[in-house]
Design a protein around this motif. Sequence first.
Motif, PDB file in Angstrom:
ATOM      1  N   PHE A   1      19.656 -83.945 -12.553  1.00 37.44           N
ATOM      2  CA  PHE A   1      20.733 -82.990 -12.310  1.00 37.44           C
ATOM      3  C   PHE A   1      22.054 -83.683 -12.594  1.00 37.44           C
ATOM      4  O   PHE A   1      22.306 -84.794 -12.114  1.00 37.44           O
ATOM      5  N   ASP A   2      22.905 -83.026 -13.375  1.00 35.17           N
ATOM      6  CA  ASP A   2      24.221 -83.551 -13.728  1.00 35.17           C
ATOM      7  C   ASP A   2      25.266 -82.804 -12.900  1.00 35.17           C
ATOM      8  O   ASP A   2      25.607 -81.655 -13.193  1.00 35.17           O
TER       9      ASP A   2
ATOM     10  N   ASP B   1      21.417 -83.854  -0.909  1.00 36.40           N
ATOM     11  CA  ASP B   1      20.497 -82.731  -0.818  1.00 36.40           C
ATOM     12  C   ASP B   1      19.789 -82.456  -2.139  1.00 36.40           C
ATOM     13  O   ASP B   1      18.652 -81.963  -2.148  1.00 36.40           O
ATOM     14  N   LEU B   2      20.441 -82.737  -3.258  1.00 38.62           N
ATOM     15  CA  LEU B   2      19.833 -82.512  -4.571  1.00 38.62           C
ATOM     16  C   LEU B   2      18.742 -83.527  -4.897  1.00 38.62           C
ATOM     17  O   LEU B   2      17.907 -83.287  -5.774  1.00 38.62           O
ATOM     18  N   LEU B   3      18.746 -84.662  -4.226  1.00 36.28           N
ATOM     19  CA  LEU B   3      17.781 -85.714  -4.516  1.00 36.28           C
ATOM     20  C   LEU B   3      16.465 -85.481  -3.795  1.00 36.28           C
ATOM     21  O   LEU B   3      16.436 -85.144  -2.607  1.00 36.28           O
ATOM     22  N   GLU B   4      15.379 -85.695  -4.507  1.00 35.67           N
ATOM     23  CA  GLU B   4      14.082 -85.780  -3.860  1.00 35.67           C
ATOM     24  C   GLU B   4      14.040 -87.023  -2.974  1.00 35.67           C
ATOM     25  O   GLU B   4      14.763 -88.001  -3.232  1.00 35.67           O
ATOM     26  N   PRO B   5      13.222 -87.042  -1.928  1.00 29.73           N
ATOM     27  CA  PRO B   5      13.025 -88.300  -1.188  1.00 29.73           C
ATOM     28  C   PRO B   5      12.595 -89.405  -2.153  1.00 29.73           C
ATOM     29  O   PRO B   5      11.719 -89.218  -2.990  1.00 29.73           O
ATOM     30  N   GLY B   6      13.273 -90.541  -2.060  1.00 29.47           N
ATOM     31  CA  GLY B   6      13.031 -91.639  -2.984  1.00 29.47           C
ATOM     32  C   GLY B   6      13.805 -91.535  -4.286  1.00 29.47           C
ATOM     33  O   GLY B   6      13.724 -92.427  -5.129  1.00 29.47           O
TER      34      GLY B   6
ATOM     35  N   LEU C   1      22.484 -92.183   1.934  1.00 27.67           N
ATOM     36  CA  LEU C   1      21.944 -92.931   0.805  1.00 27.67           C
ATOM     37  C   LEU C   1      21.894 -94.420   1.134  1.00 27.67           C
ATOM     38  O   LEU C   1      22.726 -94.928   1.885  1.00 27.67           O
ATOM     39  N   THR C   2      20.930 -95.106   0.557  1.00 30.03           N
ATOM     40  CA  THR C   2      20.713 -96.520   0.865  1.00 30.03           C
ATOM     41  C   THR C   2      20.626 -97.341  -0.426  1.00 30.03           C
ATOM     42  O   THR C   2      20.665 -96.798  -1.532  1.00 30.03           O
ATOM     43  N   ASP C   3      20.500 -98.651  -0.243  1.00 31.68           N
ATOM     44  CA  ASP C   3      20.316 -99.593  -1.364  1.00 31.68           C
ATOM     45  C   ASP C   3      21.416 -99.426  -2.412  1.00 31.68           C
ATOM     46  O   ASP C   3      21.157 -99.436  -3.623  1.00 31.68           O
ATOM     47  N   VAL C   4      22.640 -99.258  -1.964  1.00 31.52           N
ATOM     48  CA  VAL C   4      23.760 -99.023  -2.876  1.00 31.52           C
ATOM     49  C   VAL C   4      24.114-100.319  -3.611  1.00 31.52           C
ATOM     50  O   VAL C   4      24.307-101.362  -2.989  1.00 31.52           O
TER      51      VAL C   4
ATOM     52  N   PRO D   1      14.428 -86.021  -9.160  1.00 30.87           N
ATOM     53  CA  PRO D   1      14.249 -87.461  -8.979  1.00 30.87           C
ATOM     54  C   PRO D   1      15.503 -88.268  -9.290  1.00 30.87           C
ATOM     55  O   PRO D   1      15.657 -89.385  -8.813  1.00 30.87           O
ATOM     56  N   VAL D   2      16.406 -87.684 -10.088  1.00 27.48           N
ATOM     57  CA  VAL D   2      17.650 -88.368 -10.465  1.00 27.48           C
ATOM     58  C   VAL D   2      18.800 -87.362 -10.429  1.00 27.48           C
ATOM     59  O   VAL D   2      18.656 -86.233 -10.910  1.00 27.48           O
ATOM     60  N   VAL D   3      19.929 -87.786  -9.869  1.00 29.85           N
ATOM     61  CA  VAL D   3      21.175 -87.025  -9.963  1.00 29.85           C
ATOM     62  C   VAL D   3      22.232 -87.958 -10.525  1.00 29.85           C
ATOM     63  O   VAL D   3      22.407 -89.081 -10.021  1.00 29.85           O
ATOM     64  N   ILE D   4      22.916 -87.526 -11.579  1.00 23.64           N
ATOM     65  CA  ILE D   4      24.042 -88.284 -12.101  1.00 23.64           C
ATOM     66  C   ILE D   4      25.322 -87.508 -11.840  1.00 23.64           C
ATOM     67  O   ILE D   4      25.317 -86.279 -11.753  1.00 23.64           O
TER      68      ILE D   4
END
Length: 211
Positions: A44-45, A126-131, A185-188, A103-106
């Motif tokens: 998703f863009d 919210d747009l991101l799937e878990p993981g 969000l984590t692991d930034v 799975p990915v949002v940019i």
Amino acid sequence: MKSTDAIAGYHYADAVSNPSHGYLLPAVRSELAALADRVPQRLFDLGCGNGSVGAILHRDGWDVTGVDPSTEGIQQVRSQHPDLKLEFGSAYDDLAARYGQFPVVISLEVVEHVYAPRDYARSLYDLLEPGGTAIISTPYHGYLKNLALAVTGKMDAHFTALWDHGHIKFWSIRTLSNLLSEAGLTDVRFLRVGRVAPLAKSMIAIARRPN
């Protein structure tokens, strides 16, 4: 102010890439290539602009969906890239309810234009799937770069207040990290691109939604 009408006037005269894509896209495409072996190639863009980035990523094999609040940008998409699933909308809409999760949002060079960044970050989450992985870019600001701007007399040009619908938030690694962490969000981690790191033009944050 959160009204889409208030930000719909961001102008696009054509559907070509802008100069920032020259230094952003190599790093973004590298991150996406690493993800492509592990996740479905759907993204998703968020803030797709005139569709120029979406068109490039579509050619790379990604199924691209996205929105932008610029009426001119979406007109360019419909004229030049009618095969792309890019539509009028903004981060203030309930996008996950409308489009589902990915799975990915940019979101490239968007957060600096946003009036309510926490709403933006929540929409991103919210747009991101878990993981799932978020890839966000924004102009870089740090002590040495700001000092260089001051010494060279370029502060007014860089932080101009005269650009309608222009930059209204100026992010550092610390403040953008805080925004993304607050949203869950984590692991930034960060990449700096477009010049040597202390004077980078932009920074790219890569973050993950926990499983």
